[in-house]
Design a protein around this motif. Structure first.
Motif, PDB file in Angstrom:
ATOM      1  N   UNK B   9      29.598  53.371  32.404  1.00  0.00           N
ATOM      2  CA  UNK B   9      30.451  52.401  32.296  1.00  0.00           C
ATOM      3  C   UNK B   9      30.938  51.730  33.644  1.00  0.00           C
ATOM      4  N   UNK B  10      30.863  52.528  34.650  1.00  0.00           N
ATOM      5  CA  UNK B  10      31.113  52.173  35.873  1.00  0.00           C
ATOM      6  C   UNK B  10      30.216  51.039  36.244  1.00  0.00           C
ATOM      7  N   UNK B  11      29.018  51.186  35.968  1.00  0.00           N
ATOM      8  CA  UNK B  11      28.084  50.244  36.428  1.00  0.00           C
ATOM      9  C   UNK B  11      28.330  49.081  35.429  1.00  0.00           C
ATOM     10  N   UNK B  12      28.586  49.203  34.463  1.00  0.00           N
ATOM     11  CA  UNK B  12      28.882  47.963  33.563  1.00  0.00           C
ATOM     12  C   UNK B  12      29.993  47.355  33.934  1.00  0.00           C
ATOM     13  N   UNK B  13      31.167  48.085  34.349  1.00  0.00           N
ATOM     14  CA  UNK B  13      32.287  47.378  34.680  1.00  0.00           C
ATOM     15  C   UNK B  13      32.035  46.390  36.012  1.00  0.00           C
ATOM     16  N   UNK B  14      31.137  47.008  36.754  1.00  0.00           N
ATOM     17  CA  UNK B  14      30.779  46.329  37.928  1.00  0.00           C
ATOM     18  C   UNK B  14      29.991  44.959  37.701  1.00  0.00           C
ATOM     19  N   UNK B  15      29.215  45.137  36.626  1.00  0.00           N
ATOM     20  CA  UNK B  15      28.247  43.949  36.229  1.00  0.00           C
ATOM     21  C   UNK B  15      29.297  42.972  35.579  1.00  0.00           C
TER      22      UNK B  15
END
Lengths: 159, 213
Positions: B9-15
């Motif tokens: 979800x961190x990676x998703x939020x960055x995207x």
């Protein structure tokens, strides 16, 4: 009523959070930006006093979720189709990381609780409060959402 | 909480990070919105005003409807099932009771048997003034204005008036006669006489009506 400095601070602190929550559900940049502006405007007009920063954050998340709901159920939205949905994917879409695609593949009702839990780190109780559902429902949505996402990601060896 | 999921979800939020200029745009929009607060309040005020205007219009229409209903109800009270003689309305276009254009001879337009009903309807009008002239045996009389209660009582008695085929005005040997003069907006409209509280004569006509007690 906030002055210029207050508005600037508010935007810097919470605009990204509101935008991300809105985007997670709407999956559309324009809608997410509109909701962000609407929520911040509601905040400024409400002129509320908060106990602490956590209280303010929770209020903003709850208003964001409500605003998303009212946008999703609005007559205009029900009778229109986002331009993104009818045009060919843009060059950005083709560059989207697989991870983002997988997360966005989750059914609508799972996306918001999953995001609030894993990214905003809200507790089950807090999610139940902001989404106006029960803790049991939230737990169930998180459990199923987690399983669905794992199954999707397993195919690409992310988990 | 699964650390792996958190990372996802961190990676998703960055995207899904907002556009770099979103915050500046938002600040400008919010400043503008908040500075435009006063004019918007005026708009809101107008909205309130038009809302009140709508409420006033609705109340006006509803009260008008109630008035019509009440008038029709009064018409029904006279015992007319068809409600044909609606007070204030005119079947022929000239009889507007309570208005200045009431014709003195208008009563002539209606059939004989209808006249007591028309009388009663007139008497029930608020704008009607009824003078009551009483005469005793010596011919001495006095005029007085009828009270509301007396008027209602008279209306009720007229409700059951029926034509007496066998009685003429000359044949009535009355001990007392009460002559009523009906004025609508201070203009004489019609007069009628009640003999002994039993018989009714409209104007000087030959038809006599019997009033049931």
């Amino acid at each position: 009523m906030e002055d210029h400095a207050g508005i600037a601070q508010l935007v810097e602190m919470y605009a990204s959070m509101i935008y991300r929550i809105a985007y997670t559900r709407m999956q559309n940049v324009a809608d997410a930006e509109d909701i962000t502006q609407e929520v911040l405007l509601k905040y400024l007009k409400a002129d509320k006093t908060f106990r602490d920063e956590e209280h303010r954050k929770m209020w903003l998340i709850r208003v964001t979720v409500n605003t998303i709901k009212s946008n999703v159920t609005s007559a205009w939205r029900r009778h229109t189709v986002a331009l993104d949905d009818v045009t060919e994917p843009s060059y950005e879409a083709s560059d989207l990381p697989v991870l983002k695609e997988k997360v966005e593949k989750l059914p609508e009702r799972y996306r918001l609780p999953m995001f609030l839990y894993y990214y905003e780190e809200l507790s089950v109780k807090e999610i139940a409060h902001v989404t106006k559902s029960t803790e049991g429902t939230v737990k169930s949505l998180l459990s199923r959402g987690r399983k669905m996402l794992r199954d999707e990601l397993k195919e690409d060896d992310y988990v | 909480m699964s650390e792996n999921m958190k990372k996802i979800y961190q990676a998703y939020a960055d995207s899904i990070a907002p556009a770099p200029d979103m915050q500046e745009r938002l600040k400008r929009q919010l400043y503008a919105e908040m500075q435009g607060e006063r004019p918007r309040k005026r708009n809101y005020g107008r909205g309130q005003f038009s809302r009140w205007l709508v409420v006033a219009c609705v109340l006006f229409l509803v009260s008008g409807g109630c008035l019509i209903y009440a008038v029709m109800g009064t018409s029904r009270q006279t015992g007319r099932a068809d409600g044909r003689w609606i007070i204030g309305a005119d079947t022929g276009g000239t009889r507007l009771l309570g208005e200045k254009n009431v014709a003195d001879t208008d009563i002539e337009r209606y059939p004989e048997k209808e006249k007591p009903w028309i009388l009663q309807e007139m008497l029930e009008l608020d704008s009607v003034i009824v003078f009551c002239n009483t005469e005793d045996g010596s011919g001495a009389g006095k005029q007085m204005r009828m009270s509301e209660d007396e008027l209602w009582s008279l209306c009720e008695s007229l409700q059951s008036a029926t034509i007496c085929e066998d009685i003429t005005p000359d044949a009535i040997a009355s001990e007392s006669a009460v002559r009523y003069q009906v004025l609508i907006q201070y203009k004489p409209f019609i007069s009628f006489t009640v003999y002994d509280g039993k018989y009714l004569q409209i104007e000087d006509e030959t038809t006599i009506y019997k009033i049931k007690n």
